[in-house]
Design an enzyme around this catalytic site. Structure first.
Site, PDB file in Angstrom:
ATOM      1  N   TYR A   1      10.210 -16.181  -9.428  1.00 51.38           N
ATOM      2  CA  TYR A   1       9.003 -16.285 -10.241  1.00 51.38           C
ATOM      3  C   TYR A   1       9.205 -15.587 -11.567  1.00 51.38           C
ATOM      4  CZ  TYR A   1       7.610 -11.406  -9.236  1.00 51.38           C
ATOM      5  OH  TYR A   1       7.554 -10.039  -9.161  1.00 51.38           O
TER       6      TYR A   1
ATOM      7  N   GLU B   1      12.913   2.006  -9.703  1.00 51.61           N
ATOM      8  CA  GLU B   1      11.949   1.412 -10.643  1.00 51.61           C
ATOM      9  C   GLU B   1      10.564   1.457 -10.024  1.00 51.61           C
ATOM     10  OE1 GLU B   1      12.725  -2.815 -11.245  1.00 51.61           O
ATOM     11  OE2 GLU B   1      13.558  -2.948  -9.238  1.00 51.61           O
TER      12      GLU B   1
ATOM     13  N   LYS C   1      14.636 -12.130  -9.509  1.00 45.66           N
ATOM     14  CA  LYS C   1      13.169 -11.991  -9.472  1.00 45.66           C
ATOM     15  C   LYS C   1      12.622 -12.881  -8.363  1.00 45.66           C
ATOM     16  CE  LYS C   1       9.200 -11.267 -12.509  1.00 45.66           C
ATOM     17  NZ  LYS C   1       8.883  -9.946 -11.995  1.00 45.66           N
TER      18      LYS C   1
ATOM     19  N   ARG D   1      11.935 -26.853   8.856  1.00 46.18           N
ATOM     20  CA  ARG D   1      12.391 -25.462   8.867  1.00 46.18           C
ATOM     21  C   ARG D   1      13.816 -25.329   9.405  1.00 46.18           C
ATOM     22  NH1 ARG D   1      12.526 -20.775  11.930  1.00 46.18           N
ATOM     23  NH2 ARG D   1      12.184 -18.867  10.721  1.00 46.18           N
TER      24      ARG D   1
ATOM     25  N   LEU E   1      15.316  -4.732 -11.312  1.00 44.70           N
ATOM     26  CA  LEU E   1      15.096  -5.960 -12.075  1.00 44.70           C
ATOM     27  C   LEU E   1      15.353  -5.659 -13.551  1.00 44.70           C
ATOM     28  CD1 LEU E   1      14.028  -8.920 -11.817  1.00 44.70           C
ATOM     29  CD2 LEU E   1      11.880  -8.019 -12.697  1.00 44.70           C
TER      30      LEU E   1
ATOM     31  N   ARG F   1      15.848 -15.303 -17.873  1.00 48.75           N
ATOM     32  CA  ARG F   1      15.932 -14.633 -16.563  1.00 48.75           C
ATOM     33  C   ARG F   1      15.608 -15.606 -15.437  1.00 48.75           C
ATOM     34  NH1 ARG F   1      12.408  -9.382 -15.719  1.00 48.75           N
ATOM     35  NH2 ARG F   1      10.780 -10.965 -15.632  1.00 48.75           N
TER      36      ARG F   1
HETATM   37  N1  PDD Z   1       6.772  -7.556 -12.390  1.00 48.12           N
HETATM   38  N2  PDD Z   1      10.649  -4.307 -11.966  1.00 48.12           N
HETATM   39  C1  PDD Z   1       9.975  -4.998 -11.040  1.00 48.12           C
HETATM   40  C2  PDD Z   1      10.277  -4.760  -9.604  1.00 48.12           C
HETATM   41  C3  PDD Z   1       9.007  -5.939 -11.433  1.00 48.12           C
HETATM   42  O1  PDD Z   1       8.346  -6.647 -10.494  1.00 48.12           O
HETATM   43  C4  PDD Z   1       8.728  -6.120 -12.815  1.00 48.12           C
HETATM   44  C5  PDD Z   1       7.705  -7.104 -13.310  1.00 48.12           C
HETATM   45  C6  PDD Z   1       9.459  -5.362 -13.741  1.00 48.12           C
HETATM   46  C7  PDD Z   1       9.255  -5.514 -15.231  1.00 48.12           C
HETATM   47  O2  PDD Z   1       9.800  -6.722 -15.700  1.00 48.12           O
HETATM   48  P1  PDD Z   1       9.189  -7.466 -16.972  1.00 48.12           P
HETATM   49  O3  PDD Z   1       9.204  -6.482 -18.079  1.00 48.12           O
HETATM   50  O4  PDD Z   1      10.115  -8.588 -17.195  1.00 48.12           O
HETATM   51  O5  PDD Z   1       7.788  -7.879 -16.619  1.00 48.12           O
HETATM   52  C8  PDD Z   1      10.412  -4.477 -13.281  1.00 48.12           C
HETATM   53  C9  PDD Z   1       5.791  -8.548 -12.736  1.00 48.12           C
HETATM   54  C10 PDD Z   1       4.999  -8.220 -13.953  1.00 48.12           C
HETATM   55  C11 PDD Z   1       4.958  -8.835 -11.514  1.00 48.12           C
HETATM   56  O6  PDD Z   1       5.560  -8.949 -10.456  1.00 48.12           O
HETATM   57  O7  PDD Z   1       3.735  -8.966 -11.608  1.00 48.12           O
END
Ligand code: PDD
Length: 284
Positions: A33, A179, A147, A100, A204, A52
């Site tokens: 996503y 993170e 992601k 499945r 990420l 990405r």
């Molecule tokens: N999440 N690390 C993780 C685990 C994340 O899920 C996200 C973003 C980030 C920051 O990435 P970016 O700057 O590209 O948004 C770092 C999104 C916003 C979400 O899952 O809602």
């Protein structure tokens, strides 16, 4: 008025937007996503999110469901149909629906769904007060660079943080912060160095992170990409997180310990301003 979602070729009222129960995103979290911020009705850091997305799909060998031109047109149409001025555009690509079976199915068509969420980003009240963070062990898999929609560890982390009265979780591995539950994590040291973990499979590679670090370096600020410990965070001058959903967000408390007097500090406030100014200028 109902929100409008996009599902595999059709724009439809959100409540009618459905995918198959055999969709591999539903059965196996076999999908990826992106979340892109929208300000002034325009997409922030869009190219980075698409790059990405391609990388995530490539790592999982999921074919792109639409071309890049179509994807941009879909984002724009979705923002327009939802009359979205500020908020988030969510997109999810899965390997598609198939009977499945763990291994990749032959001939499944990748599924693409999208929706928007209105959200105050630039004037978010939390940016004035700062947010509180609770730490949890990082129990995730070893490909956090993808992601993936397999977010159960982050759901549990953020739920634990919420139950502790906090707005974000910081995940800890070997004594170091990896993170945030849905953000990248930073500290600012007493000598004004911005410290954040380098990109690897352990985190990420945040698109907001890349922009913020580039802008910081362009302005002569010291950036050090290395892992930092929880103890360092507790002793830090300032701390913050970045994400498309929060931009640069000050962290004023970690596990009940106040950071930098419990108020957003000057470095974080400046970085937030710099980022939002640049985002407004470059959004498409
Ligand atoms: N999440 N690390 C993780 C685990 C994340 O899920 C996200 C973003 C980030 C920051 O990435 P970016 O700057 O590209 O948004 C770092 C999104 C916003 C979400 O899952 O809602």
């Amino acid at each position: 008025m109902s929100r409008i979602a996009y599902v595999n070729g059709d724009f439809t009222p959100l409540e009618d937007a459905k995918v198959s129960i055999q969709d591999r995103g539903f059965l196996f979290a076999d999908g990826v996503y992106e979340v892109t911020a929208v300000i002034d009705k325009r997409l922030v850091d869009y190219d980075g999110h698409v790059r990405r997305l391609h990388r995530s799909m490539g790592e999982l060998k999921i074919a792109a469901p639409v071309s890049d031109d179509e994807l941009l047109a879909l984002h724009r149409e979705l923002v327009a149909r939802n009359n979205l001025t500020e908020g988030l555009a969510y997109l999810q690509v899965t390997r598609g629906a198939a009977d499945r079976d763990f291994t990749f199915p032959d001939g499944a068509t990748p599924s693409l769904v999208m929706f928007t969420q209105a959200k105050t980003l630039c004037e978010a009240p939390a940016a004035t007060t700062g947010i509180k963070v609770a730490t949890v062990p990082d129990i995730r898999w070893q490909r956090r660079d993808i992601k993936s929609v397999a977010l159960l560890a982050q759901v549990l982390a953020k739920q634990a943080a919420a139950e502790a009265g906090c707005q974000e979780a910081w995940m800890i591995e070997d004594g170091h912060v990896t993170e945030g539950g849905s953000s990248n994590a930073y500290i600012v040291t007493e000598d004004d160095r911005i410290i954040t973990r380098p990109v690897s499979n352990a985190i990420l590679s945040g698109i907001t992170r890349a922009s913020v670090l580039r802008l910081a370096r362009e302005r002569g600020l010291e950036v050090e990409e290395r892992a930092f410990t929880l103890d360092e965070a507790l002793a830090a001058q300032e701390a913050f997180v970045t994400a498309a959903s929060t931009f640069v967000m000050p962290v004023v408390e970690v596990d009940g310990h106040k950071i930098g007097g419990g108020q957003p500090g000057p470095a974080v406030r400046r970085l937030r301003e710099i980022y939002i100014d640049a985002a407004r200028e470059t959004a498409i």
